[in-house]
Scaffold this motif. Structure first.
Motif, PDB file in Angstrom:
ATOM      1  N   SER A  73       0.847  -1.183   0.000  1.00 40.88           N
ATOM      2  CA  SER A  73       0.000   0.000   0.000  1.00 40.88           C
ATOM      3  C   SER A  73       0.886   1.237   0.000  1.00 40.88           C
ATOM      4  O   SER A  73       2.044   1.196   0.414  1.00 40.88           O
ATOM      5  CB  SER A  73      -0.930   0.020   1.224  1.00 40.88           C
ATOM      6  N   VAL A  74       0.333   2.327  -0.488  1.00 40.46           N
ATOM      7  CA  VAL A  74       0.998   3.622  -0.471  1.00 40.46           C
ATOM      8  C   VAL A  74       0.231   4.486   0.514  1.00 40.46           C
ATOM      9  O   VAL A  74      -0.961   4.707   0.353  1.00 40.46           O
ATOM     10  CB  VAL A  74       1.021   4.257  -1.878  1.00 40.46           C
ATOM     11  N   ASN A  75       0.934   4.940   1.565  1.00 45.27           N
ATOM     12  CA  ASN A  75       0.277   5.637   2.663  1.00 45.27           C
ATOM     13  C   ASN A  75       0.932   6.992   2.937  1.00 45.27           C
ATOM     14  O   ASN A  75       2.158   7.079   2.975  1.00 45.27           O
ATOM     15  CB  ASN A  75       0.378   4.833   3.958  1.00 45.27           C
ATOM     16  N   PRO A  76       0.133   8.014   3.196  1.00 43.03           N
ATOM     17  CA  PRO A  76       0.698   9.246   3.746  1.00 43.03           C
ATOM     18  C   PRO A  76       1.128   8.975   5.195  1.00 43.03           C
ATOM     19  O   PRO A  76       0.543   8.134   5.877  1.00 43.03           O
ATOM     20  CB  PRO A  76      -0.461  10.245   3.726  1.00 43.03           C
ATOM     21  N   GLY A 108       5.258   7.835  15.073  1.00 44.34           N
ATOM     22  CA  GLY A 108       4.657   8.244  13.816  1.00 44.34           C
ATOM     23  C   GLY A 108       3.268   7.670  13.626  1.00 44.34           C
ATOM     24  O   GLY A 108       2.784   6.855  14.420  1.00 44.34           O
ATOM     25  N   TYR A 109       2.653   8.122  12.546  1.00 46.66           N
ATOM     26  CA  TYR A 109       1.294   7.702  12.216  1.00 46.66           C
ATOM     27  C   TYR A 109       1.208   7.507  10.715  1.00 46.66           C
ATOM     28  O   TYR A 109       1.533   8.418   9.940  1.00 46.66           O
ATOM     29  CB  TYR A 109       0.300   8.775  12.674  1.00 46.66           C
ATOM     30  N   ASN A 110       0.814   6.310  10.283  1.00 48.27           N
ATOM     31  CA  ASN A 110       0.551   6.026   8.872  1.00 48.27           C
ATOM     32  C   ASN A 110      -0.952   6.133   8.654  1.00 48.27           C
ATOM     33  O   ASN A 110      -1.721   5.417   9.294  1.00 48.27           O
ATOM     34  CB  ASN A 110       1.023   4.625   8.479  1.00 48.27           C
ATOM     35  N   PHE A 111      -1.345   7.015   7.763  1.00 50.00           N
ATOM     36  CA  PHE A 111      -2.761   7.208   7.469  1.00 50.00           C
ATOM     37  C   PHE A 111      -3.259   6.123   6.532  1.00 50.00           C
ATOM     38  O   PHE A 111      -2.485   5.354   5.972  1.00 50.00           O
ATOM     39  CB  PHE A 111      -2.983   8.593   6.849  1.00 50.00           C
ATOM     40  N   LYS A 112      -4.553   6.058   6.327  1.00 45.21           N
ATOM     41  CA  LYS A 112      -5.192   5.065   5.449  1.00 45.21           C
ATOM     42  C   LYS A 112      -4.581   5.142   4.058  1.00 45.21           C
ATOM     43  O   LYS A 112      -4.274   6.204   3.550  1.00 45.21           O
ATOM     44  CB  LYS A 112      -6.689   5.318   5.400  1.00 45.21           C
ATOM     45  N   SER A 113      -4.416   3.974   3.437  1.00 47.02           N
ATOM     46  CA  SER A 113      -3.743   3.906   2.138  1.00 47.02           C
ATOM     47  C   SER A 113      -4.502   4.673   1.061  1.00 47.02           C
ATOM     48  O   SER A 113      -5.728   4.751   1.074  1.00 47.02           O
ATOM     49  CB  SER A 113      -3.575   2.453   1.706  1.00 47.02           C
ATOM     50  N   ILE A 114      -3.730   5.232   0.150  1.00 52.62           N
ATOM     51  CA  ILE A 114      -4.330   5.895  -1.005  1.00 52.62           C
ATOM     52  C   ILE A 114      -4.299   4.982  -2.227  1.00 52.62           C
ATOM     53  O   ILE A 114      -5.089   5.144  -3.139  1.00 52.62           O
ATOM     54  CB  ILE A 114      -3.643   7.248  -1.304  1.00 52.62           C
ATOM     55  N   VAL A 115      -3.389   3.975  -2.198  1.00 52.18           N
ATOM     56  CA  VAL A 115      -3.312   2.959  -3.260  1.00 52.18           C
ATOM     57  C   VAL A 115      -2.904   1.647  -2.603  1.00 52.18           C
ATOM     58  O   VAL A 115      -1.998   1.614  -1.784  1.00 52.18           O
ATOM     59  CB  VAL A 115      -2.250   3.336  -4.320  1.00 52.18           C
ATOM     60  N   ILE A 126      -1.707  -3.255   7.121  1.00 52.89           N
ATOM     61  CA  ILE A 126      -0.730  -2.255   6.693  1.00 52.89           C
ATOM     62  C   ILE A 126      -1.399  -1.088   5.996  1.00 52.89           C
ATOM     63  O   ILE A 126      -0.812  -0.019   5.884  1.00 52.89           O
ATOM     64  CB  ILE A 126       0.359  -2.858   5.770  1.00 52.89           C
ATOM     65  N   ALA A 127      -2.620  -1.269   5.502  1.00 50.44           N
ATOM     66  CA  ALA A 127      -3.289  -0.190   4.785  1.00 50.44           C
ATOM     67  C   ALA A 127      -4.174   0.649   5.689  1.00 50.44           C
ATOM     68  O   ALA A 127      -4.684   1.664   5.286  1.00 50.44           O
ATOM     69  CB  ALA A 127      -4.125  -0.762   3.642  1.00 50.44           C
ATOM     70  N   ASP A 128      -4.374   0.232   6.928  1.00 49.93           N
ATOM     71  CA  ASP A 128      -5.219   0.972   7.857  1.00 49.93           C
ATOM     72  C   ASP A 128      -4.404   2.018   8.602  1.00 49.93           C
ATOM     73  O   ASP A 128      -3.180   2.009   8.578  1.00 49.93           O
ATOM     74  CB  ASP A 128      -5.855   0.019   8.867  1.00 49.93           C
ATOM     75  N   ASN A 129      -5.082   2.891   9.302  1.00 54.18           N
ATOM     76  CA  ASN A 129      -4.415   3.881  10.132  1.00 54.18           C
ATOM     77  C   ASN A 129      -3.619   3.167  11.224  1.00 54.18           C
ATOM     78  O   ASN A 129      -4.162   2.335  11.941  1.00 54.18           O
ATOM     79  CB  ASN A 129      -5.436   4.821  10.767  1.00 54.18           C
ATOM     80  N   THR A 130      -2.325   3.486  11.336  1.00 56.99           N
ATOM     81  CA  THR A 130      -1.461   2.807  12.285  1.00 56.99           C
ATOM     82  C   THR A 130      -0.588   3.816  13.019  1.00 56.99           C
ATOM     83  O   THR A 130       0.035   4.674  12.387  1.00 56.99           O
ATOM     84  CB  THR A 130      -0.545   1.800  11.562  1.00 56.99           C
TER      85      THR A 130
END
Length: 180
Positions: A73-76, A108-115, A126-130
């Motif tokens: 996934s690609v995440n902000p 840090g915080y990984n936001f919901k995936s964009i792709v 891995i694609a969810d908010n973490t």
């Protein structure tokens, strides 16, 4: 008896290790970096002569291998760290300020995936908010040419929207440019 001999040798080795010629640390009051590998920007602010605080935002690619299937996934992301630099050994290369080895804490915080490569409705941690946090050890080098290199590695705990706490390797590699 053997324990005492080993203890004396260990202590004397520690004293000799501290006797090496070290370069004093030099930190700018502020520094701004652009990273090319994970498109991101990082701002570093010195707290005192050997400690700093960093804040970064960008986009990263995450991957996971589960049930014989690779998922990505690609995440902000947004992350912050506290760094305690220690003087490095004397070398011949001249480096810009904010170059050194450090230990610190990364959060840090990984936001919901964009792709991502998942079918709709399929769950992917891995694609969810973490949110993640843990100790790191790192190296940062800033060269006169404006090149910025950084490596931080560590382990910490992550919690996602599934509310499960997992152990996770944290850190990253940075290649980019110093913008004053």
């Amino acid at each position: 008896m053997k324990f005492k001999v080993v203890l004396i040798l260990l202590c004397s080795g520690l004293f000799l290790a501290n006797a090496q010629d070290r370069i004093p640390l030099n930190l700018n009051s502020t520094q701004f970096n652009l990273n090319v590998l994970d498109p991101s920007a990082t701002f570093e602010k010195s707290i005192n002569h050997h400690q700093s605080f960093t804040v970064g935002v960008g986009i990263t690619m995450l991957s996971d291998y589960k049930e014989d299937q690779e998922r990505y996934s690609v995440n902000p992301f947004m992350q912050a760290s506290y760094r305690n630099y220690y003087p490095r050994k004397r070398v011949k290369k001249e480096l810009l300020p904010n170059s050194g080895n450090y230990i610190g804490v990364l959060t840090g915080y990984n936001f919901k995936s964009i792709v991502d490569n998942l079918e709709s409705g399929e769950s992917n941690s891995i694609a969810d908010n973490t949110y993640y946090m843990g100790p790191v050890w790192g190296i940062q080098r800033n060269y006169r040419s404006g090149i910025h290199l950084g490596l931080s590695i560590g382990g910490g705990f992550a919690i996602g929207s599934d509310s499960e706490v997992d152990f996770k390797g944290i850190g990253g590699f940075e290649f980019g440019f110093v913008i004053k």
